[in-house]
Design a protein around this motif. Sequence first.
Motif, PDB file in Angstrom:
ATOM      1  N   ASN A   6       0.817  -1.209   0.000  1.00  0.00           N
ATOM      2  CA  ASN A   6       0.000   0.000   0.000  1.00  0.00           C
ATOM      3  C   ASN A   6       0.853   1.262   0.000  1.00  0.00           C
ATOM      4  OD1 ASN A   6      -1.432   2.149   2.028  1.00  0.00           O
ATOM      5  ND2 ASN A   6      -2.860   1.261   0.534  1.00  0.00           N
ATOM      6  N   HIS A   7       1.866   1.296   0.859  1.00  0.00           N
ATOM      7  CA  HIS A   7       2.763   2.440   0.918  1.00  0.00           C
ATOM      8  C   HIS A   7       4.059   2.039   1.602  1.00  0.00           C
ATOM      9  CE1 HIS A   7       0.936   2.582   4.965  1.00  0.00           C
ATOM     10  NE2 HIS A   7       2.065   3.169   5.334  1.00  0.00           N
ATOM     11  N   THR A   8       5.068   2.865   1.432  1.00  0.00           N
ATOM     12  CA  THR A   8       6.320   2.668   2.138  1.00  0.00           C
ATOM     13  C   THR A   8       6.876   4.034   2.504  1.00  0.00           C
ATOM     14  OG1 THR A   8       8.433   1.499   2.128  1.00  0.00           O
ATOM     15  CG2 THR A   8       7.829   2.625   0.093  1.00  0.00           C
ATOM     16  N   ILE A   9       7.576   4.097   3.615  1.00  0.00           N
ATOM     17  CA  ILE A   9       8.183   5.356   4.055  1.00  0.00           C
ATOM     18  C   ILE A   9       9.571   5.460   3.451  1.00  0.00           C
ATOM     19  CG2 ILE A   9       9.059   6.642   6.031  1.00  0.00           C
ATOM     20  CD1 ILE A   9       6.759   5.409   7.673  1.00  0.00           C
ATOM     21  N   VAL A  10       9.864   6.604   2.879  1.00  0.00           N
ATOM     22  CA  VAL A  10      11.178   6.901   2.325  1.00  0.00           C
ATOM     23  C   VAL A  10      11.812   7.933   3.244  1.00  0.00           C
ATOM     24  CG1 VAL A  10      12.471   7.739   0.329  1.00  0.00           C
ATOM     25  CG2 VAL A  10      10.316   6.479  -0.015  1.00  0.00           C
ATOM     26  N   VAL A  39       3.696  12.928   0.067  1.00  0.00           N
ATOM     27  CA  VAL A  39       3.216  11.677  -0.504  1.00  0.00           C
ATOM     28  C   VAL A  39       3.235  11.752  -2.030  1.00  0.00           C
ATOM     29  CG1 VAL A  39       1.275  10.070  -0.628  1.00  0.00           C
ATOM     30  CG2 VAL A  39       1.786  11.275   1.522  1.00  0.00           C
ATOM     31  N   LEU A  40       3.879  10.753  -2.614  1.00  0.00           N
ATOM     32  CA  LEU A  40       3.939  10.619  -4.065  1.00  0.00           C
ATOM     33  C   LEU A  40       3.128   9.392  -4.450  1.00  0.00           C
ATOM     34  CD1 LEU A  40       5.253  11.904  -6.539  1.00  0.00           C
ATOM     35  CD2 LEU A  40       7.199  10.410  -6.181  1.00  0.00           C
ATOM     36  N   GLU A  41       2.019   9.617  -5.141  1.00  0.00           N
ATOM     37  CA  GLU A  41       1.125   8.529  -5.555  1.00  0.00           C
ATOM     38  C   GLU A  41       1.616   7.917  -6.858  1.00  0.00           C
ATOM     39  OE1 GLU A  41      -1.516   7.399  -3.893  1.00  0.00           O
ATOM     40  OE2 GLU A  41      -1.600   8.946  -2.341  1.00  0.00           O
ATOM     41  N   LEU A  42       1.727   6.593  -6.886  1.00  0.00           N
ATOM     42  CA  LEU A  42       2.127   5.880  -8.088  1.00  0.00           C
ATOM     43  C   LEU A  42       0.895   5.311  -8.785  1.00  0.00           C
ATOM     44  CD1 LEU A  42       5.260   4.047  -6.652  1.00  0.00           C
ATOM     45  CD2 LEU A  42       5.128   6.271  -7.786  1.00  0.00           C
ATOM     46  N   GLY A  43       1.044   4.932 -10.036  1.00  0.00           N
ATOM     47  CA  GLY A  43      -0.075   4.501 -10.860  1.00  0.00           C
ATOM     48  C   GLY A  43      -0.799   3.261 -10.385  1.00  0.00           C
ATOM     49  N   VAL A  46       0.030   2.453  -5.020  1.00  0.00           N
ATOM     50  CA  VAL A  46       1.052   2.463  -3.972  1.00  0.00           C
ATOM     51  C   VAL A  46       1.559   3.895  -3.813  1.00  0.00           C
ATOM     52  CG1 VAL A  46       3.345   1.619  -3.307  1.00  0.00           C
ATOM     53  CG2 VAL A  46       1.731   0.085  -4.437  1.00  0.00           C
ATOM     54  N   SER A  47       1.863   4.277  -2.591  1.00  0.00           N
ATOM     55  CA  SER A  47       2.434   5.607  -2.392  1.00  0.00           C
ATOM     56  C   SER A  47       3.796   5.517  -1.723  1.00  0.00           C
ATOM     57  CB  SER A  47       1.500   6.497  -1.563  1.00  0.00           C
ATOM     58  OG  SER A  47       1.415   6.062  -0.228  1.00  0.00           O
ATOM     59  N   LEU A  48       4.647   6.476  -2.090  1.00  0.00           N
ATOM     60  CA  LEU A  48       5.917   6.679  -1.413  1.00  0.00           C
ATOM     61  C   LEU A  48       5.683   7.834  -0.452  1.00  0.00           C
ATOM     62  CD1 LEU A  48       8.453   6.565  -4.392  1.00  0.00           C
ATOM     63  CD2 LEU A  48       7.751   4.701  -2.895  1.00  0.00           C
ATOM     64  N   ASP A  49       5.864   7.587   0.833  1.00  0.00           N
ATOM     65  CA  ASP A  49       5.616   8.591   1.865  1.00  0.00           C
ATOM     66  C   ASP A  49       6.960   9.085   2.388  1.00  0.00           C
ATOM     67  OD1 ASP A  49       3.068   7.714   1.350  1.00  0.00           O
ATOM     68  OD2 ASP A  49       2.717   6.875   3.338  1.00  0.00           O
ATOM     69  N   PHE A  50       7.369  10.258   1.932  1.00  0.00           N
ATOM     70  CA  PHE A  50       8.668  10.823   2.292  1.00  0.00           C
ATOM     71  C   PHE A  50       8.572  11.475   3.660  1.00  0.00           C
ATOM     72  CE2 PHE A  50       8.724  10.356  -2.224  1.00  0.00           C
ATOM     73  CZ  PHE A  50      10.034  10.087  -2.554  1.00  0.00           C
ATOM     74  N   ALA A  51       9.529  11.151   4.532  1.00  0.00           N
ATOM     75  CA  ALA A  51       9.552  11.697   5.888  1.00  0.00           C
ATOM     76  C   ALA A  51      10.969  12.123   6.233  1.00  0.00           C
ATOM     77  CB  ALA A  51       9.055  10.654   6.890  1.00  0.00           C
TER      78      ALA A  51
END
Length: 128
Positions: A6-10, A39-43, A46-51
């Motif tokens: 679903n998502h991952t933290i970067v 948050v960067l939403e992918l097609g 899935v999202s990349l959640d930058f922290a």
Amino acid sequence: MGIELNHTIVWSSDKDRSAQFVAEILGLPEPGSFGRFRVLELGNGVSLDFADRQGPIAPQHYAFLVSDDEFDAIFARIKDRGIRFWADPGQQQPGQINHRFGGRGVYFEGPDGHDLEALTAPYSGAEA
């Protein structure tokens, strides 16, 4: 329902800079915000959640499956910005792309040293 990512933290030294970099290189819309994340939403949902994280960032690998046209645009942006790139994750083939599994792939680094990859043919189901 099958299990899906679903998502991952970067983790980033500057979440805004990192999220913007990935969005621009991949040609994605402006990152959004959710709480303390950019948050960067992918097609594929899935999202990349930058922290932000203080101290050293342990580099991770993020691979993006893209179309041939998207690859051409991404690769052009990498070259236009003078970003170093490799055909392999070990960075032993500088200035080259690969042609694994009938597709194309390129590795490059993000602002915090994360190993980013754009590829046109998935590795799953491929012969070793």
